[in-house]
Design a protein around this motif. Sequence first.
Motif, PDB file in Angstrom:
ATOM      1  N   LEU A  71      -4.724   2.539  -5.345  1.00  0.00           N
ATOM      2  CA  LEU A  71      -4.414   1.164  -4.492  1.00  0.00           C
ATOM      3  C   LEU A  71      -3.386   0.553  -5.282  1.00  0.00           C
ATOM      4  CD1 LEU A  71      -8.018  -0.085  -3.488  1.00  0.00           C
ATOM      5  CD2 LEU A  71      -6.428   1.243  -2.235  1.00  0.00           C
ATOM      6  N   GLY A  72      -2.301  -0.083  -4.381  1.00  0.00           N
ATOM      7  CA  GLY A  72      -1.116  -0.746  -5.347  1.00  0.00           C
ATOM      8  C   GLY A  72      -0.077   0.273  -5.594  1.00  0.00           C
ATOM      9  N   ALA A  73       0.996  -0.427  -5.970  1.00  0.00           N
ATOM     10  CA  ALA A  73       2.184   0.349  -6.239  1.00  0.00           C
ATOM     11  C   ALA A  73       2.097   1.223  -7.751  1.00  0.00           C
ATOM     12  CB  ALA A  73       3.470  -0.582  -6.662  1.00  0.00           C
ATOM     13  N   THR A  91      -0.859   9.915  -4.345  1.00  0.00           N
ATOM     14  CA  THR A  91      -0.163   8.696  -3.625  1.00  0.00           C
ATOM     15  C   THR A  91      -0.394   7.297  -4.313  1.00  0.00           C
ATOM     16  OG1 THR A  91      -1.967   8.141  -2.070  1.00  0.00           O
ATOM     17  CG2 THR A  91      -0.679  10.001  -1.457  1.00  0.00           C
ATOM     18  N   ASN A  92       0.444   6.484  -3.872  1.00  0.00           N
ATOM     19  CA  ASN A  92       0.239   5.099  -4.207  1.00  0.00           C
ATOM     20  C   ASN A  92       0.548   4.064  -3.001  1.00  0.00           C
ATOM     21  OD1 ASN A  92       3.135   5.229  -4.116  1.00  0.00           O
ATOM     22  ND2 ASN A  92       3.481   4.043  -5.949  1.00  0.00           N
ATOM     23  N   GLY A  93       0.652   2.834  -3.172  1.00  0.00           N
ATOM     24  CA  GLY A  93       0.705   1.685  -2.238  1.00  0.00           C
ATOM     25  C   GLY A  93       1.662   0.938  -2.389  1.00  0.00           C
ATOM     26  N   PRO A  94       2.944   1.399  -2.525  1.00  0.00           N
ATOM     27  CA  PRO A  94       4.209   0.376  -2.621  1.00  0.00           C
ATOM     28  C   PRO A  94       4.436  -0.557  -1.623  1.00  0.00           C
ATOM     29  CG  PRO A  94       5.157   2.708  -2.191  1.00  0.00           C
ATOM     30  CD  PRO A  94       3.539   2.677  -2.243  1.00  0.00           C
ATOM     31  N   GLY A  95       4.760  -1.635  -2.014  1.00  0.00           N
ATOM     32  CA  GLY A  95       5.471  -2.557  -0.989  1.00  0.00           C
ATOM     33  C   GLY A  95       4.162  -3.468  -0.347  1.00  0.00           C
ATOM     34  N   VAL A  96       2.900  -2.885  -0.293  1.00  0.00           N
ATOM     35  CA  VAL A  96       1.901  -3.769   0.359  1.00  0.00           C
ATOM     36  C   VAL A  96       1.370  -4.923  -0.007  1.00  0.00           C
ATOM     37  CG1 VAL A  96       1.108  -1.491   1.657  1.00  0.00           C
ATOM     38  CG2 VAL A  96       0.230  -2.141  -0.493  1.00  0.00           C
ATOM     39  N   ASN A  97       1.465  -5.137  -1.407  1.00  0.00           N
ATOM     40  CA  ASN A  97       1.081  -6.540  -1.780  1.00  0.00           C
ATOM     41  C   ASN A  97       2.207  -7.294  -2.334  1.00  0.00           C
ATOM     42  OD1 ASN A  97       1.704  -5.137  -4.164  1.00  0.00           O
ATOM     43  ND2 ASN A  97      -0.657  -5.431  -4.986  1.00  0.00           N
ATOM     44  N   ASN A  98       3.419  -6.828  -2.112  1.00  0.00           N
ATOM     45  CA  ASN A  98       4.888  -7.656  -2.838  1.00  0.00           C
ATOM     46  C   ASN A  98       4.697  -9.061  -2.461  1.00  0.00           C
ATOM     47  OD1 ASN A  98       5.462  -4.985  -3.544  1.00  0.00           O
ATOM     48  ND2 ASN A  98       7.317  -4.851  -2.260  1.00  0.00           N
ATOM     49  N   ALA A  99       4.391  -9.619  -1.324  1.00  0.00           N
ATOM     50  CA  ALA A  99       4.330 -11.059  -0.952  1.00  0.00           C
ATOM     51  C   ALA A  99       3.426 -11.710  -1.845  1.00  0.00           C
ATOM     52  CB  ALA A  99       4.355 -11.291   0.410  1.00  0.00           C
ATOM     53  N   SER A 100       2.355 -11.381  -1.758  1.00  0.00           N
ATOM     54  CA  SER A 100       1.286 -11.886  -2.616  1.00  0.00           C
ATOM     55  C   SER A 100       1.479 -11.966  -3.990  1.00  0.00           C
ATOM     56  CB  SER A 100      -0.006 -10.989  -2.203  1.00  0.00           C
ATOM     57  OG  SER A 100      -1.026 -11.773  -3.192  1.00  0.00           O
ATOM     58  N   GLN A 290      -5.685   0.192   3.612  1.00  0.00           N
ATOM     59  CA  GLN A 290      -5.612   0.943   5.005  1.00  0.00           C
ATOM     60  C   GLN A 290      -4.476   2.128   4.689  1.00  0.00           C
ATOM     61  OE1 GLN A 290      -6.854   0.424   8.279  1.00  0.00           O
ATOM     62  NE2 GLN A 290      -5.818   2.442   8.452  1.00  0.00           N
ATOM     63  N   LEU A 291      -3.481   1.699   4.032  1.00  0.00           N
ATOM     64  CA  LEU A 291      -2.456   2.750   3.653  1.00  0.00           C
ATOM     65  C   LEU A 291      -3.195   3.650   2.857  1.00  0.00           C
ATOM     66  CD1 LEU A 291       0.438   3.688   3.319  1.00  0.00           C
ATOM     67  CD2 LEU A 291       0.591   2.241   1.250  1.00  0.00           C
TER      68      LEU A 291
END
Length: 312
Positions: A71-73, A91-100, A290-291
């Motif tokens: 979860l997360g980048a 796998t990872n989660g790049p970009g999904v929490n950048n704004a936060s 979700q990603l």
Amino acid sequence: MSLPLLVVIALDPEHLARLEAGGFELHVAVNNPKLIETVGPEVRAVLTNGSTGLSAEQIAGLPKLEVICALGAGYENIDLAAAAARGVVVTNGPGVNNASVADHAMMLMMAIARGVVQADAAVRRGEWAQSRQMRPSISGKKLGILGLGSIGEQIAQRAGLGFGMEIGYHSRKPREAASGLYFPSPVALAQWSDFLVVATPGGAATAGLVDAAVLDALGVEGFLVNIARGSVVNTDALIDAVEHGRIAGAALDVVEGEPTVPSSLLKQRNVIFTPHIAGRSPEAVLATVQLALDNLQAHFDGRPVLTPIKQP
């Protein structure tokens, strides 16, 4: 038939329910590490993050493991070599929490500069008059960003457009069309900066990157903000710098060895903390989960995963 998924990080019930509804049988081992030994022989997927990771020993104990989702980048504590040797997809989660994370960086910068946490505590102690001290603003100041990836770029946009800050950065090489001035070393960037925000990935390549030399270059009026990984900042050097007033203060969302924080760092009045929550807005966490679910379903449907990590 539900697929056995081992969850080794804390998730809210609604996110666990989303994974379960996606076709997975959940085995949550956050407060029950012995569960891994019990369910290990059947587990086909693992959900973790960069800080918790998954070791070679743990991977060896999961003979049916096919996919690891971070979860997360971040993925610095997942043993990629061990996964690759077994043919396990990661796998990872790049970009999904950048704004936060970028929002949180700006909040920490303002909070440490204006002394918000200290002033709040003083008012609650009945020290209204004593707490009315002048504190520096951030508008028009020089912001150095150590690691100008997608999060660093969003911080630069907020700081430049919203507060008229000058932007400088250091990365492994200059970035085309990047916001701000490029500096060839962390020391040079820190020397120029009023505020230094750490936004690099974690891992061996950046361990201790912010050392005593960088902190000395930041100087007595400079502030450090870390929303990256605790390992990027040399903890002993930081404690020494704040204890002896060689920097003005630090705002930390991450600490080396977290959740344990050195007592000598906790007692510093010019250091403030949040518990690694920069990326934990409801919107960001939902998108991250979700990603991960999309990656898991893609793998078990025989399709390529969406965000694979390049393995050795």
